[in-house]
Motif scaffolding. Structure first.
Motif, PDB file in Angstrom:
ATOM      1  N   GLU A  54       7.139   9.960   9.017  1.00 23.99           N
ATOM      2  CA  GLU A  54       7.793  10.269   7.586  1.00 23.99           C
ATOM      3  C   GLU A  54       6.531  10.925   6.831  1.00 23.99           C
ATOM      4  OE1 GLU A  54       7.398   6.579   8.360  1.00 23.99           O
ATOM      5  OE2 GLU A  54       6.912   5.625   6.402  1.00 23.99           O
ATOM      6  N   ASP A  55       5.265  10.594   7.002  1.00 27.57           N
ATOM      7  CA  ASP A  55       4.131  11.614   6.269  1.00 27.57           C
ATOM      8  C   ASP A  55       4.365  12.821   6.648  1.00 27.57           C
ATOM      9  OD1 ASP A  55       3.528   8.968   5.133  1.00 27.57           O
ATOM     10  OD2 ASP A  55       1.493   8.902   5.862  1.00 27.57           O
ATOM     11  N   LEU A  56       4.350  13.230   7.831  1.00 26.33           N
ATOM     12  CA  LEU A  56       4.302  14.622   8.542  1.00 26.33           C
ATOM     13  C   LEU A  56       5.456  15.335   7.595  1.00 26.33           C
ATOM     14  CD1 LEU A  56       3.515  14.099  12.259  1.00 26.33           C
ATOM     15  CD2 LEU A  56       2.147  14.481  10.441  1.00 26.33           C
ATOM     16  N   LEU A  57       6.772  14.754   7.712  1.00 20.42           N
ATOM     17  CA  LEU A  57       7.892  15.273   7.068  1.00 20.42           C
ATOM     18  C   LEU A  57       7.530  15.513   5.463  1.00 20.42           C
ATOM     19  CD1 LEU A  57      10.937  13.379   8.790  1.00 20.42           C
ATOM     20  CD2 LEU A  57       9.811  15.662   9.451  1.00 20.42           C
ATOM     21  N   ARG A  58       6.684  15.191   4.810  1.00 19.19           N
ATOM     22  CA  ARG A  58       6.314  15.462   3.487  1.00 19.19           C
ATOM     23  C   ARG A  58       6.086  17.027   3.302  1.00 19.19           C
ATOM     24  NH1 ARG A  58       9.020  11.504   1.469  1.00 19.19           N
ATOM     25  NH2 ARG A  58       8.266   9.639   2.149  1.00 19.19           N
ATOM     26  N   ALA A  59       5.408  17.377   4.456  1.00 18.15           N
ATOM     27  CA  ALA A  59       4.934  18.824   4.298  1.00 18.15           C
ATOM     28  C   ALA A  59       5.711  19.791   5.405  1.00 18.15           C
ATOM     29  CB  ALA A  59       3.394  18.833   4.765  1.00 18.15           C
ATOM     30  N   HIS A  60       6.338  19.246   6.491  1.00 17.03           N
ATOM     31  CA  HIS A  60       6.590  19.882   7.646  1.00 17.03           C
ATOM     32  C   HIS A  60       8.176  19.581   7.716  1.00 17.03           C
ATOM     33  CE1 HIS A  60       2.923  21.346   8.961  1.00 17.03           C
ATOM     34  NE2 HIS A  60       2.491  20.111   8.876  1.00 17.03           N
ATOM     35  N   ALA A  62      11.752  18.843   9.967  1.00 17.32           N
ATOM     36  CA  ALA A  62      12.132  17.935  10.771  1.00 17.32           C
ATOM     37  C   ALA A  62      12.205  18.745  12.292  1.00 17.32           C
ATOM     38  CB  ALA A  62      13.459  17.254  10.454  1.00 17.32           C
ATOM     39  N   GLU A  63      12.777  19.906  12.285  1.00 17.46           N
ATOM     40  CA  GLU A  63      12.860  20.772  13.491  1.00 17.46           C
ATOM     41  C   GLU A  63      11.579  21.011  14.100  1.00 17.46           C
ATOM     42  OE1 GLU A  63      14.194  21.449  10.408  1.00 17.46           O
ATOM     43  OE2 GLU A  63      16.248  21.198  10.687  1.00 17.46           O
ATOM     44  N   TYR A  64      10.727  21.420  13.251  1.00 14.57           N
ATOM     45  CA  TYR A  64       9.125  21.577  13.848  1.00 14.57           C
ATOM     46  C   TYR A  64       8.807  20.477  14.479  1.00 14.57           C
ATOM     47  CZ  TYR A  64       4.238  22.970  13.968  1.00 14.57           C
ATOM     48  OH  TYR A  64       2.911  22.940  14.079  1.00 14.57           O
ATOM     49  N   ILE A  65       8.712  19.167  13.644  1.00 10.91           N
ATOM     50  CA  ILE A  65       7.925  18.125  14.221  1.00 10.91           C
ATOM     51  C   ILE A  65       8.581  17.526  15.240  1.00 10.91           C
ATOM     52  CG2 ILE A  65       7.471  15.769  13.516  1.00 10.91           C
ATOM     53  CD1 ILE A  65       5.813  17.834  12.059  1.00 10.91           C
ATOM     54  N   HIS A 120      -5.584  24.857   8.169  1.00 12.11           N
ATOM     55  CA  HIS A 120      -4.915  25.202   6.885  1.00 12.11           C
ATOM     56  C   HIS A 120      -3.843  26.473   7.393  1.00 12.11           C
ATOM     57  CE1 HIS A 120      -8.377  28.413   6.524  1.00 12.11           C
ATOM     58  NE2 HIS A 120      -8.032  28.109   8.041  1.00 12.11           N
ATOM     59  N   HIS A 121      -3.828  26.827   8.579  1.00 10.03           N
ATOM     60  CA  HIS A 121      -2.996  27.824   9.267  1.00 10.03           C
ATOM     61  C   HIS A 121      -1.607  27.410   9.447  1.00 10.03           C
ATOM     62  CE1 HIS A 121      -6.048  30.805   8.716  1.00 10.03           C
ATOM     63  NE2 HIS A 121      -6.766  30.185   9.775  1.00 10.03           N
ATOM     64  N   ALA A 122      -1.389  26.010   9.740  1.00 11.26           N
ATOM     65  CA  ALA A 122       0.057  25.543   9.936  1.00 11.26           C
ATOM     66  C   ALA A 122       0.925  25.370   8.594  1.00 11.26           C
ATOM     67  CB  ALA A 122      -0.076  24.014  10.490  1.00 11.26           C
ATOM     68  N   SER A 123       2.160  26.013   8.637  1.00  9.86           N
ATOM     69  CA  SER A 123       3.057  26.026   7.400  1.00  9.86           C
ATOM     70  C   SER A 123       4.067  24.967   7.820  1.00  9.86           C
ATOM     71  CB  SER A 123       3.467  27.440   7.098  1.00  9.86           C
ATOM     72  OG  SER A 123       4.130  27.859   8.399  1.00  9.86           O
ATOM     73  N   ALA A 124       5.046  25.035   6.948  1.00  6.79           N
ATOM     74  CA  ALA A 124       6.114  23.690   6.925  1.00  6.79           C
ATOM     75  C   ALA A 124       6.722  23.737   8.295  1.00  6.79           C
ATOM     76  CB  ALA A 124       6.928  23.926   5.730  1.00  6.79           C
ATOM     77  N   LEU A 136      -3.953  18.948   5.161  1.00  4.55           N
ATOM     78  CA  LEU A 136      -4.511  19.177   3.714  1.00  4.55           C
ATOM     79  C   LEU A 136      -3.032  18.840   3.056  1.00  4.55           C
ATOM     80  CD1 LEU A 136      -6.346  22.425   4.242  1.00  4.55           C
ATOM     81  CD2 LEU A 136      -7.514  20.051   3.456  1.00  4.55           C
ATOM     82  N   ALA A 137      -2.181  19.415   3.303  1.00  5.63           N
ATOM     83  CA  ALA A 137      -0.857  19.506   3.042  1.00  5.63           C
ATOM     84  C   ALA A 137       0.097  18.074   3.036  1.00  5.63           C
ATOM     85  CB  ALA A 137       0.105  20.555   3.436  1.00  5.63           C
ATOM     86  N   VAL A 138      -0.269  17.548   4.217  1.00  5.79           N
ATOM     87  CA  VAL A 138       0.282  16.372   4.386  1.00  5.79           C
ATOM     88  C   VAL A 138      -0.317  15.316   3.246  1.00  5.79           C
ATOM     89  CG1 VAL A 138       0.641  14.435   6.033  1.00  5.79           C
ATOM     90  CG2 VAL A 138       1.016  16.556   6.910  1.00  5.79           C
TER      91      VAL A 138
END
Ligand SMILES: [Zn+2]
Length: 307
Positions: A54-60, A62-65, A120-124, A136-138
Motif C-alpha cells: 500500500e505504501d508503494l502504491l502511493r507513488a507507483h 498497481a500494474e507496475y507493482i 530517482h530514475h524509477a517513475s510511477a 524518495l517518492a514513496v
C-alpha cells in the motif's frame, strides 16, 4: 558518540546483480566506514522492513507493482538495467521502507539517514536505470497521506537528472523537486523538475556552488516541511558514469550547503545515498560517509540550539 539523527540500514540492501558497474557492496561498506570511524554505534542503526504494497502504491501504479511482484519482464520493467529477481525486488522494497523510516525519524529528531536509497530514475509505472522503486517518492507520499507533512522538497544532487522523481511529482504543487546535474548525460530527454540546473561538462567546485546556492534559495523560499536529499556521489571528478569535476572537498561543501541549510532553518532532512561509480570504490564510500558525517554534525548543532 550519541546522535540526534536516526540511521537506517539493512544488510539485504546488498543483492546479487551479477558483474555490474553499480557497486551494491557500497551500502555495507559505508556502514562499516561510519562504525570504524565511531561516527555511529552498531546499536544506533535501525533496520527497516520492506515497504508494504500500500505504501508503494502511493507513488507507483498497481500494474507496475504487479510486474515487480511477479518478476515479469514487460514494457514497464524492461527499462531497468538490472536483472529482475526476487532478491533484487526485495532490496528495492527495503530501500523504500528505509527511506520512509528515515523520513519518519527526521520528523521526530531533525535528521534521518538511510545508508541506501536515492533511486530517482524509477517513475510511477516504470523501472529505469538501476532503479526499480522510487524510495524518495514513496516516502514523501506516505508522510503526506498520513497527514504528517504537506509540503516537501526533494533536493537531488546526483550527476544524473532525477527524471523519475520529476515525473511522479509533475503538476503536484505540494512537492518542490530540484535537480542539479550534468546536462549532457543520462537521462535523455529530461522531464522537467520544479527547478532543473543543467551543468556543463567538467564543471568544478567553484562554478557548482555558484549554481547551487540560488537553487537552494528557491527551495528554502518554497517552505518545505521536510527535505529529502539525494546525495549522489557521482558528481565526483573520478566517477566512471559522471562528467562533472567536483573534488572530495567540493562534495563536502555541497553537503554542508544542503544539510546545514536545513538544520539552521529547522527543516527535517533525510539523506539517501544515490549513485556513485568512482574508479576506486573507496572514494565512493568515503564520499557517502562524509555526507553522513556532515548530516550527523548538522543535526547535533541544530538539536543543541536553545529553543
Ligand atoms: Zn547518478
Amino acid at each position: 558518540m550519541s546522535s540526534a539523527a536516526i540511521v537506517v540500514h539493512s544488510p539485504a540492501y546488498f543483492c546479487d546483480i551479477g558483474p555490474h558497474v553499480f557497486p551494491v557492496e557500497k551500502f555495507a561498506r559505508v556502514r562499516a566506514h561510519l562504525l570504524n570511524g565511531r561516527e555511529i554505534a552498531a546499536g544506533d542503526i535501525v533496520t527497516p522492513g520492506p515497504a508494504p504494497r500500500e505504501d508503494l502504491l502511493r507513488a507507483h501504479t498497481a500494474e507496475y507493482i504487479d510486474d515487480l511482484e511477479a518478476l515479469r519482464w514487460t514494457h514497464r520493467t524492461r527499462w531497468s538495467e538490472l536483472p529482475l529477481t526476487a532478491e533484487i525486488v526485495r532490496a528495492y522494497r527495503l530501500a523504500a521502507g528505509g527511506t520512509t523510516l528515515a523520513a519518519r525519524g527526521a520528523l521526530e529528531r531533525g535528521c534521518g539517514i538511510n545508508l541506501g536509497g536515492g533511486f530517482h530514475h524509477a517513475s510511477a509505472d516504470r523501472a529505469e536505470g538501476f532503479c526499480y522503486i522510487n524510495d524518495l517518492a514513496v516516502a514523501v507520499r506516505v508522510l503526506q497521506h498520513e497527514g504528517l507533512i504537506r509540503r516537501a522538497a526533494v533536493v537531488d544532487l546526483d550527476v544524473h537528472q532525477g527524471n523519475g522523481t520529476a515525473l511522479v511529482f509533475a503538476g503536484d504543487e505540494s512537492v518542490f523537486t530540484l535537480s542539479v546535474h550534468q546536462e549532457m548525460n543520462y537521462p535523455m530527454p529530461k522531464p522537467p523538475s520544479t527547478l532543473d540546473v543543467g551543468l556543463e561538462d567538467r564543471t568544478g567546485d567553484e562554478e557548482y556552488m555558484r549554481r547551487l546556492d540560488p537553487a537552494l534559495a528557491a527551495v528554502w523560499s518554497f517552505g518545505p516541511e521536510i527535505v529529502l536529499y539525494q546525495a549522489g556521489a557521482d558528481p565526483y571528478a573520478e566517477d566512471q558514469l559522471g562528467g562533472l569535476a567536483l573534488t572530495l572537498e567540493g562534495l563536502e561543501t555541497r553537503d554542508r550547503r544542503v544539510l546545514e541549510g536545513c538544520a539552521s532553518r529547522g527543516i527535517p532532512a533525510v539523506v539517501t545515498l544515490g549513485g556513485g561509480y568512482a574508479r576506486r570504490m573507496e572514494d565512493t564510500v568515503a564520499i557517502h560517509a562524509c555526507t553522513c558525517r556532515v548530516a550527523l554534525a548538522a543535526s547535533k548543532t541544530a538539536s543543541n540550539r536553545p529553543a
